[in-house]
Scaffold this motif. Sequence first.
Motif, PDB file in Angstrom:
ATOM      1  N   LEU A  29       0.830  -1.210   0.000  1.00  0.00           N
ATOM      2  CA  LEU A  29       0.000   0.000   0.000  1.00  0.00           C
ATOM      3  C   LEU A  29       0.861   1.256   0.000  1.00  0.00           C
ATOM      4  O   LEU A  29       0.563   2.228  -0.701  1.00  0.00           O
ATOM      5  CB  LEU A  29      -0.935   0.016   1.221  1.00  0.00           C
ATOM      6  N   ALA A  30       1.925   1.240   0.787  1.00  0.00           N
ATOM      7  CA  ALA A  30       2.797   2.409   0.882  1.00  0.00           C
ATOM      8  C   ALA A  30       3.601   2.616  -0.400  1.00  0.00           C
ATOM      9  O   ALA A  30       4.033   3.740  -0.677  1.00  0.00           O
ATOM     10  CB  ALA A  30       3.743   2.256   2.077  1.00  0.00           C
ATOM     11  N   MET A  31       3.802   1.561  -1.186  1.00  0.00           N
ATOM     12  CA  MET A  31       4.602   1.660  -2.404  1.00  0.00           C
ATOM     13  C   MET A  31       3.785   2.003  -3.651  1.00  0.00           C
ATOM     14  O   MET A  31       4.307   2.614  -4.570  1.00  0.00           O
ATOM     15  CB  MET A  31       5.334   0.332  -2.665  1.00  0.00           C
ATOM     16  N   THR A  32       2.532   1.589  -3.689  1.00  0.00           N
ATOM     17  CA  THR A  32       1.776   1.691  -4.934  1.00  0.00           C
ATOM     18  C   THR A  32       1.343   3.126  -5.242  1.00  0.00           C
ATOM     19  O   THR A  32       1.040   3.902  -4.344  1.00  0.00           O
ATOM     20  CB  THR A  32       0.549   0.755  -4.940  1.00  0.00           C
ATOM     21  N   GLU A  33       1.370   3.412  -6.519  1.00  0.00           N
ATOM     22  CA  GLU A  33       0.874   4.713  -6.994  1.00  0.00           C
ATOM     23  C   GLU A  33      -0.340   4.521  -7.881  1.00  0.00           C
ATOM     24  O   GLU A  33      -0.922   5.490  -8.351  1.00  0.00           O
ATOM     25  CB  GLU A  33       1.994   5.447  -7.733  1.00  0.00           C
ATOM     26  N   ASP A  34      -0.712   3.267  -8.089  1.00  0.00           N
ATOM     27  CA  ASP A  34      -1.859   2.927  -8.924  1.00  0.00           C
ATOM     28  C   ASP A  34      -3.117   2.909  -8.053  1.00  0.00           C
ATOM     29  O   ASP A  34      -3.183   2.165  -7.078  1.00  0.00           O
ATOM     30  CB  ASP A  34      -1.614   1.555  -9.558  1.00  0.00           C
ATOM     31  N   ASP A  35      -4.096   3.732  -8.396  1.00  0.00           N
ATOM     32  CA  ASP A  35      -5.323   3.830  -7.588  1.00  0.00           C
ATOM     33  C   ASP A  35      -6.078   2.507  -7.505  1.00  0.00           C
ATOM     34  O   ASP A  35      -6.593   2.144  -6.447  1.00  0.00           O
ATOM     35  CB  ASP A  35      -6.244   4.914  -8.137  1.00  0.00           C
ATOM     36  N   GLY A  36      -6.136   1.777  -8.617  1.00  0.00           N
ATOM     37  CA  GLY A  36      -6.840   0.493  -8.607  1.00  0.00           C
ATOM     38  C   GLY A  36      -6.174  -0.501  -7.675  1.00  0.00           C
ATOM     39  O   GLY A  36      -6.844  -1.184  -6.893  1.00  0.00           O
ATOM     40  N   ALA A  37      -4.851  -0.584  -7.760  1.00  0.00           N
ATOM     41  CA  ALA A  37      -4.116  -1.496  -6.877  1.00  0.00           C
ATOM     42  C   ALA A  37      -4.255  -1.049  -5.430  1.00  0.00           C
ATOM     43  O   ALA A  37      -4.426  -1.880  -4.531  1.00  0.00           O
ATOM     44  CB  ALA A  37      -2.644  -1.551  -7.287  1.00  0.00           C
ATOM     45  N   PHE A  38      -4.174   0.255  -5.190  1.00  0.00           N
ATOM     46  CA  PHE A  38      -4.309   0.779  -3.829  1.00  0.00           C
ATOM     47  C   PHE A  38      -5.664   0.393  -3.249  1.00  0.00           C
ATOM     48  O   PHE A  38      -5.752  -0.075  -2.103  1.00  0.00           O
ATOM     49  CB  PHE A  38      -4.130   2.301  -3.824  1.00  0.00           C
ATOM     50  N   ASN A  39      -6.722   0.578  -4.032  1.00  0.00           N
ATOM     51  CA  ASN A  39      -8.066   0.259  -3.543  1.00  0.00           C
ATOM     52  C   ASN A  39      -8.216  -1.236  -3.258  1.00  0.00           C
ATOM     53  O   ASN A  39      -8.829  -1.616  -2.263  1.00  0.00           O
ATOM     54  CB  ASN A  39      -9.121   0.725  -4.543  1.00  0.00           C
ATOM     55  N   GLN A  40      -7.650  -2.067  -4.130  1.00  0.00           N
ATOM     56  CA  GLN A  40      -7.730  -3.515  -3.930  1.00  0.00           C
ATOM     57  C   GLN A  40      -6.958  -3.938  -2.677  1.00  0.00           C
ATOM     58  O   GLN A  40      -7.444  -4.726  -1.870  1.00  0.00           O
ATOM     59  CB  GLN A  40      -7.197  -4.252  -5.159  1.00  0.00           C
ATOM     60  N   LEU A  41      -5.748  -3.416  -2.523  1.00  0.00           N
ATOM     61  CA  LEU A  41      -4.943  -3.739  -1.338  1.00  0.00           C
ATOM     62  C   LEU A  41      -5.612  -3.231  -0.065  1.00  0.00           C
ATOM     63  O   LEU A  41      -5.585  -3.898   0.972  1.00  0.00           O
ATOM     64  CB  LEU A  41      -3.539  -3.150  -1.475  1.00  0.00           C
ATOM     65  N   ASN A  42      -6.208  -2.059  -0.155  1.00  0.00           N
ATOM     66  CA  ASN A  42      -6.918  -1.487   0.983  1.00  0.00           C
ATOM     67  C   ASN A  42      -8.075  -2.388   1.401  1.00  0.00           C
ATOM     68  O   ASN A  42      -8.300  -2.627   2.598  1.00  0.00           O
ATOM     69  CB  ASN A  42      -7.435  -0.102   0.605  1.00  0.00           C
ATOM     70  N   LEU A  43      -8.807  -2.883   0.421  1.00  0.00           N
ATOM     71  CA  LEU A  43      -9.916  -3.797   0.690  1.00  0.00           C
ATOM     72  C   LEU A  43      -9.400  -5.079   1.352  1.00  0.00           C
ATOM     73  O   LEU A  43      -9.969  -5.555   2.341  1.00  0.00           O
ATOM     74  CB  LEU A  43     -10.644  -4.112  -0.618  1.00  0.00           C
ATOM     75  N   MET A  44      -8.304  -5.612   0.812  1.00  0.00           N
ATOM     76  CA  MET A  44      -7.707  -6.823   1.383  1.00  0.00           C
ATOM     77  C   MET A  44      -7.265  -6.594   2.824  1.00  0.00           C
ATOM     78  O   MET A  44      -7.504  -7.441   3.696  1.00  0.00           O
ATOM     79  CB  MET A  44      -6.496  -7.253   0.554  1.00  0.00           C
ATOM     80  N   ALA A  45      -6.625  -5.465   3.095  1.00  0.00           N
ATOM     81  CA  ALA A  45      -6.142  -5.169   4.446  1.00  0.00           C
ATOM     82  C   ALA A  45      -7.304  -5.085   5.432  1.00  0.00           C
ATOM     83  O   ALA A  45      -7.230  -5.636   6.535  1.00  0.00           O
ATOM     84  CB  ALA A  45      -5.331  -3.873   4.447  1.00  0.00           C
ATOM     85  N   GLY A  46      -8.361  -4.401   5.040  1.00  0.00           N
ATOM     86  CA  GLY A  46      -9.518  -4.272   5.924  1.00  0.00           C
ATOM     87  C   GLY A  46     -10.172  -5.611   6.224  1.00  0.00           C
ATOM     88  O   GLY A  46     -10.509  -5.916   7.374  1.00  0.00           O
ATOM     89  N   LYS A  47     -10.330  -6.424   5.186  1.00  0.00           N
ATOM     90  CA  LYS A  47     -10.944  -7.742   5.379  1.00  0.00           C
ATOM     91  C   LYS A  47     -10.050  -8.647   6.230  1.00  0.00           C
ATOM     92  O   LYS A  47     -10.541  -9.384   7.087  1.00  0.00           O
ATOM     93  CB  LYS A  47     -11.235  -8.397   4.029  1.00  0.00           C
ATOM     94  N   LEU A  48      -8.749  -8.606   5.972  1.00  0.00           N
ATOM     95  CA  LEU A  48      -7.837  -9.438   6.754  1.00  0.00           C
ATOM     96  C   LEU A  48      -7.847  -9.034   8.224  1.00  0.00           C
ATOM     97  O   LEU A  48      -7.887  -9.896   9.113  1.00  0.00           O
ATOM     98  CB  LEU A  48      -6.416  -9.361   6.189  1.00  0.00           C
ATOM     99  N   TYR A  49      -7.835  -7.729   8.493  1.00  0.00           N
ATOM    100  CA  TYR A  49      -7.837  -7.276   9.889  1.00  0.00           C
ATOM    101  C   TYR A  49      -9.107  -7.750  10.597  1.00  0.00           C
ATOM    102  O   TYR A  49      -9.048  -8.242  11.729  1.00  0.00           O
ATOM    103  CB  TYR A  49      -7.708  -5.753   9.969  1.00  0.00           C
ATOM    104  N   ARG A  50     -10.243  -7.602   9.934  1.00  0.00           N
ATOM    105  CA  ARG A  50     -11.500  -8.059  10.538  1.00  0.00           C
ATOM    106  C   ARG A  50     -11.526  -9.580  10.692  1.00  0.00           C
ATOM    107  O   ARG A  50     -12.141 -10.101  11.619  1.00  0.00           O
ATOM    108  CB  ARG A  50     -12.692  -7.571   9.714  1.00  0.00           C
ATOM    109  N   PHE A  51     -10.856 -10.293   9.798  1.00  0.00           N
ATOM    110  CA  PHE A  51     -10.824 -11.754   9.842  1.00  0.00           C
ATOM    111  C   PHE A  51      -9.964 -12.275  10.987  1.00  0.00           C
ATOM    112  O   PHE A  51     -10.321 -13.255  11.645  1.00  0.00           O
ATOM    113  CB  PHE A  51     -10.302 -12.279   8.493  1.00  0.00           C
ATOM    114  N   ILE A  52      -8.816 -11.624  11.237  1.00  0.00           N
ATOM    115  CA  ILE A  52      -7.899 -12.151  12.259  1.00  0.00           C
ATOM    116  C   ILE A  52      -8.215 -11.662  13.672  1.00  0.00           C
ATOM    117  O   ILE A  52      -7.750 -12.272  14.637  1.00  0.00           O
ATOM    118  CB  ILE A  52      -6.421 -11.865  11.918  1.00  0.00           C
ATOM    119  N   THR A  53      -8.990 -10.612  13.803  1.00  0.00           N
ATOM    120  CA  THR A  53      -9.308 -10.112  15.144  1.00  0.00           C
ATOM    121  C   THR A  53     -10.017 -11.168  16.001  1.00  0.00           C
ATOM    122  O   THR A  53      -9.648 -11.350  17.164  1.00  0.00           O
ATOM    123  CB  THR A  53     -10.100  -8.799  15.063  1.00  0.00           C
TER     124      THR A  53
END
Length: 139
Positions: A29-53
């Motif tokens: 997320l910190a490296m990407t400059e592509d909005d589509g990739a950023f949004n996809q990674l952001n979605l993955m991060a949010g889902k993973l955090y909610r999954f592991i809590t």
Amino acid sequence: MLWVKSLHLIFMVSWFAGIFYLPRIFVNLAMTEDDGAFNQLNLMAGKLYRFITPFMILTIIFGIWLTTYSWEYYKGTGWFHTKIFLVKVLVAYHLICGHFQKQFAEGRCSKSHVFFRWFNEFPVLVLVGIVFLVVLKPF
């Protein structure tokens, strides 16, 4: 007791798997400059955090349950108190990951990918410490 120990270990391994992977997503997320990739990674991060809590919570619940079988022993051992300290540190790390995930979701995380590469190594150290404490019971 072996069922409780097994469940504690299953949820602990699951929690660690997520806590190892989530900061790797932050690196990307910190490296990407592509909005589509950023949004996809952001979605993955949010889902993973909610999954592991819930795995974190269940690890703690089954860990507490395990201690009830031999509380008199555990309360007098230094290795156990050190392990509990490390678990508290890992819970704090988990919550900090949630903070970073929220910052990324809001588009306001200013940490670099280098920071997250180092940040990603911390739970490995905690895991090594906990495993050595539980197996060796050094003090």
